[in-house]
Design an enzyme around this catalytic site. Structure first.
Site, PDB file in Angstrom:
ATOM      1  CE  LYS A  70      -3.885   2.124   0.552  1.00  0.00           C
ATOM      2  NZ  LYS A  70      -3.417   2.907  -0.604  1.00  0.00           N
ATOM      3  CE  LYS A  94       4.727   6.749   6.375  1.00  0.00           C
ATOM      4  NZ  LYS A  94       4.366   7.837   5.472  1.00  0.00           N
ATOM      5  CE  LYS A 106       5.030   7.318  -1.291  1.00  0.00           C
ATOM      6  NZ  LYS A 106       4.264   7.646  -0.077  1.00  0.00           N
ATOM      7  CB  THR A 191      -1.529  13.177   5.789  1.00  0.00           C
ATOM      8  OG1 THR A 191      -1.856  12.064   4.950  1.00  0.00           O
ATOM      9  CG2 THR A 191      -0.092  13.058   6.245  1.00  0.00           C
ATOM     10  CG  ASN A 222      -2.974  16.435   1.372  1.00  0.00           C
ATOM     11  OD1 ASN A 222      -2.715  15.952   2.468  1.00  0.00           O
ATOM     12  ND2 ASN A 222      -4.146  16.254   0.791  1.00  0.00           N
ATOM     13  CB  SER A 357      -5.355   4.755   2.398  1.00  0.00           C
ATOM     14  OG  SER A 357      -5.128   5.832   1.530  1.00  0.00           O
TER      15      SER A 357
HETATM   16  P1  NAD Z   1       2.072  18.394  -1.935  1.00  0.00           P
HETATM   17  O1  NAD Z   1       2.582  18.220  -3.321  1.00  0.00           O
HETATM   18  O2  NAD Z   1       0.632  18.616  -1.725  1.00  0.00           O
HETATM   19  O3  NAD Z   1       2.876  19.567  -1.176  1.00  0.00           O
HETATM   20  C1  NAD Z   1       4.267  19.604  -1.139  1.00  0.00           C
HETATM   21  C2  NAD Z   1       4.713  20.931  -0.542  1.00  0.00           C
HETATM   22  O4  NAD Z   1       6.154  20.976  -0.628  1.00  0.00           O
HETATM   23  C3  NAD Z   1       4.209  22.151  -1.277  1.00  0.00           C
HETATM   24  O5  NAD Z   1       3.988  23.165  -0.332  1.00  0.00           O
HETATM   25  C4  NAD Z   1       5.386  22.517  -2.189  1.00  0.00           C
HETATM   26  O6  NAD Z   1       5.399  23.883  -2.508  1.00  0.00           O
HETATM   27  C5  NAD Z   1       6.551  22.150  -1.308  1.00  0.00           C
HETATM   28  N1  NAD Z   1       7.755  21.830  -2.101  1.00  0.00           N
HETATM   29  C6  NAD Z   1       7.836  21.139  -3.258  1.00  0.00           C
HETATM   30  N2  NAD Z   1       9.117  21.093  -3.694  1.00  0.00           N
HETATM   31  C7  NAD Z   1       9.843  21.762  -2.780  1.00  0.00           C
HETATM   32  C8  NAD Z   1      11.211  22.091  -2.660  1.00  0.00           C
HETATM   33  N3  NAD Z   1      12.100  21.698  -3.580  1.00  0.00           N
HETATM   34  N4  NAD Z   1      11.593  22.794  -1.563  1.00  0.00           N
HETATM   35  C9  NAD Z   1      10.707  23.165  -0.625  1.00  0.00           C
HETATM   36  N5  NAD Z   1       9.402  22.908  -0.696  1.00  0.00           N
HETATM   37  C10 NAD Z   1       8.982  22.219  -1.754  1.00  0.00           C
HETATM   38  O7  NAD Z   1       2.569  17.090  -1.157  1.00  0.00           O
HETATM   39  P2  NAD Z   1       2.026  16.504   0.207  1.00  0.00           P
HETATM   40  O8  NAD Z   1       1.076  15.411  -0.122  1.00  0.00           O
HETATM   41  O9  NAD Z   1       1.638  17.607   1.115  1.00  0.00           O
HETATM   42  O10 NAD Z   1       3.348  15.789   0.732  1.00  0.00           O
HETATM   43  C11 NAD Z   1       4.327  16.474   1.509  1.00  0.00           C
HETATM   44  C12 NAD Z   1       5.168  15.446   2.210  1.00  0.00           C
HETATM   45  O11 NAD Z   1       4.335  14.635   3.052  1.00  0.00           O
HETATM   46  C13 NAD Z   1       5.898  14.450   1.299  1.00  0.00           C
HETATM   47  O12 NAD Z   1       7.116  14.088   1.933  1.00  0.00           O
HETATM   48  C14 NAD Z   1       4.965  13.257   1.274  1.00  0.00           C
HETATM   49  O13 NAD Z   1       5.621  12.047   0.943  1.00  0.00           O
HETATM   50  C15 NAD Z   1       4.493  13.267   2.712  1.00  0.00           C
HETATM   51  N6  NAD Z   1       3.244  12.549   2.954  1.00  0.00           N
HETATM   52  C16 NAD Z   1       2.100  12.873   2.298  1.00  0.00           C
HETATM   53  C17 NAD Z   1       0.924  12.185   2.591  1.00  0.00           C
HETATM   54  C18 NAD Z   1      -0.388  12.540   1.960  1.00  0.00           C
HETATM   55  O14 NAD Z   1      -1.411  11.914   2.320  1.00  0.00           O
HETATM   56  N7  NAD Z   1      -0.470  13.514   1.080  1.00  0.00           N
HETATM   57  C19 NAD Z   1       0.942  11.131   3.532  1.00  0.00           C
HETATM   58  C20 NAD Z   1       2.131  10.846   4.199  1.00  0.00           C
HETATM   59  C21 NAD Z   1       3.274  11.564   3.905  1.00  0.00           C
END
Ligand code: NAD
Length: 423
Positions: A70, A94, A106, A191, A222, A357
């Site tokens: 997953k 997790k 992934k 999240t 997000n 999820s």
């Molecule tokens: P997203 O794409 O919605 O947001 C990413 C954020 O990071 C944005 O604010 C973007 O502007 C910023 N960003 C992108 N590139 C960057 C850079 N080079 N330098 C600085 N900032 C940068 O993604 P998300 O879903 O919010 O995911 C963010 C983190 O959380 C990731 O590490 C992801 O793996 C992790 N995560 C997400 C979820 C989920 O449900 N969305 C769950 C667990 C973990």
């Protein structure tokens, strides 16, 4: 010493540490240090101008001792095989921590989606599914959204998958779907909601009053945006944000708001402009100033390796809650540990996404759907159970919360692998 920026190496270091501490059969680490299956594919995609562009893509199925794999699929220009492998390992952990019947998976496509049209994104999403669909399924491997992917991308994935899979409506093959296609209420915000459950739990332990706490958040995607929203709902005030700024040499800038940010204003601006760089209701500060602020709580929620040892030396916070995956390098982690910073690690703090999820998948099997109150009550309860278990493990073994989280998760995966007779 050179900084460990390869997150696969970082993940392996922590897994090895936990396996050694638990004195597990060496076969356990040998199995966990690599995914059980990895696919690397090249996707030829017709672009709007008539040309064909080829994209590199990956899917890693790390371990299925506890159940089907997953994990999300990200679209990002820095996606690499090692990154996808590491992220899939963290997904196994997790699920192990949360006691849910999944292994880790992934995927990723190497692209900057802001340079693609909607139609090109659709063509790319469908091409990805065509290349790996034989290894996906409700009981095999279940993708979800991650960086730069969302419910719309999941809808293309689902539609393409069903066409190739004999039109069987196995809608639980994907999660993070829009509601009308079998998504779950509360999944989009899960999240960030979970990051706040973890923050509240840690605040109680550390005697931090959320309403008075000085808080900084990095990232407004997000995870960052919903962390901010639920912190505000819980009476906190957020005055500091660190955002992606392509014009700044470090790629980052800080924003400060004396009266505190409003979730509605930030999201309306972000939706219109796709960036917060010129957000009008804030003062711009440097990212160096952001990292040096004396926060009670810091939430890195953007990308991996955001906190290097150079930044860790500046940090003067009490609590870090890792919203992003792998935001702190192992060397920075050591510095922060020496400075008595409590860190709620990614595999615990951001596990709300995979938890909801899982609820979506359960609802898909039943064909019966819960209201948001029920989803969030279940999420809060299940995350609190995992948090309690990890804090107790930290006490028992006298280790950090990160080490305790790895120990808790690996114990369960080890037991399942042994019972299956893998060693
Ligand atoms: P997203 O794409 O919605 O947001 C990413 C954020 O990071 C944005 O604010 C973007 O502007 C910023 N960003 C992108 N590139 C960057 C850079 N080079 N330098 C600085 N900032 C940068 O993604 P998300 O879903 O919010 O995911 C963010 C983190 O959380 C990731 O590490 C992801 O793996 C992790 N995560 C997400 C979820 C989920 O449900 N969305 C769950 C667990 C973990």
């Amino acid at each position: 010493m050179a900084e460990t920026l390869n997150i696969l190496e970082s993940a392996r270091l922590e897994i090895k540490k936990a396996c050694n501490l638990l004195k597990l059969n060496p076969a356990c680490y040998d199995i966990l240090k690599d995914p059980l299956r990895v696919m690397e594919t090249s996707l030829p995609v017709k672009m709007d101008d008539g040309s064909t562009k080829v994209f590199k893509a990956y899917r890693s199925a790390h371990n299925w001792a506890l159940g089907p794999c997953k994990g999300g699929v990200r679209f990002h220009e820095n996606v690499s095989l090692d990154e996808v492998k590491a992220l899939s390992m963290w997904m196994s952990l997790k699920a192990g921590l949360l006691n849910i019947p999944y292994g880790g998976g992934k995927g990723g496509i190497c692209t900057d989606p802001s340079e693609l049209s909607d139609r090109e994104i659709e063509n790319l999403s469908r091409a990805y599914i065509r290349s790996i669909y034989k290894y996906l399924g409700e009981r095999i491997d279940i993708p979800a959204p991650d960086m730069n992917t969302n419910g719309k991308v999941m809808s293309y994935f689902l539609d393409e998958y069903e066409k190739l899979n004999g039109e069987k409506q196995d809608i639980g093959t994907f999660t993070g779907k829009p509601l009308v296609l079998g998504g779950s209420l509360g999944r989009n915000e899960a999240t960030g909601f979970g990051v706040v459950v973890a923050t509240k739990f840690a605040c109680q332990k550390l005697d931090i009053n959320l309403a008075d706490a000085k808080i900084g958040i990095q990232g407004f995607g997000n995870v960052g945006s919903f962390s901010l929203k639920y912190l505000l709902d819980n009476g906190a005030k957020i005055q500091y944000l660190c955002i992606h700024d392509r014009k700044s040499p470090s790629g980052l800038s800080g924003l400060y708001s004396k009266e505190g940010f409003s979730y509605e204003q930030l999201s309306a601006y972000y939706q219109d402009h796709k960036t917060l760089v010129d957000f009008p209701n804030a003062v711009k500060i440097s990212d160096t100033k952001f990292w040096s602020e004396k926060f009670d709580i810091l939430i890195p929620a953007a990308i991996e390796n955001s906190i290097t040892s150079e930044i860790a030396k500046k940090i003067q916070v009490k609590l870090i809650v890792e919203g992003a995956n792998g935001p702190i390098t192992p060397e920075a982690d050591e510095i922060l540990k020496d400075n008595n910073v409590v860190i709620i690690p990614d595999i615990l703090a951001n596990s709300g996404g995979v938890l909801v999820s899982y609820y979506e998948w359960v609802q898909n099997q039943y064909g019966y759907y819960w209201d948001i109150k029920e989803v969030q009550e279940k999420q809060e309860k299940d995350m609190q159970t995992a948090l309690k278990r990890v804090f107790e493990t930290a006490d028992k073994y006298q280790v950090s919360i990160r080490e305790a989280a790895y120990i808790t998760a690996i114990k369960r995966i080890d037991e399942a692998m042994q019972l299956r007779g893998w060693y």
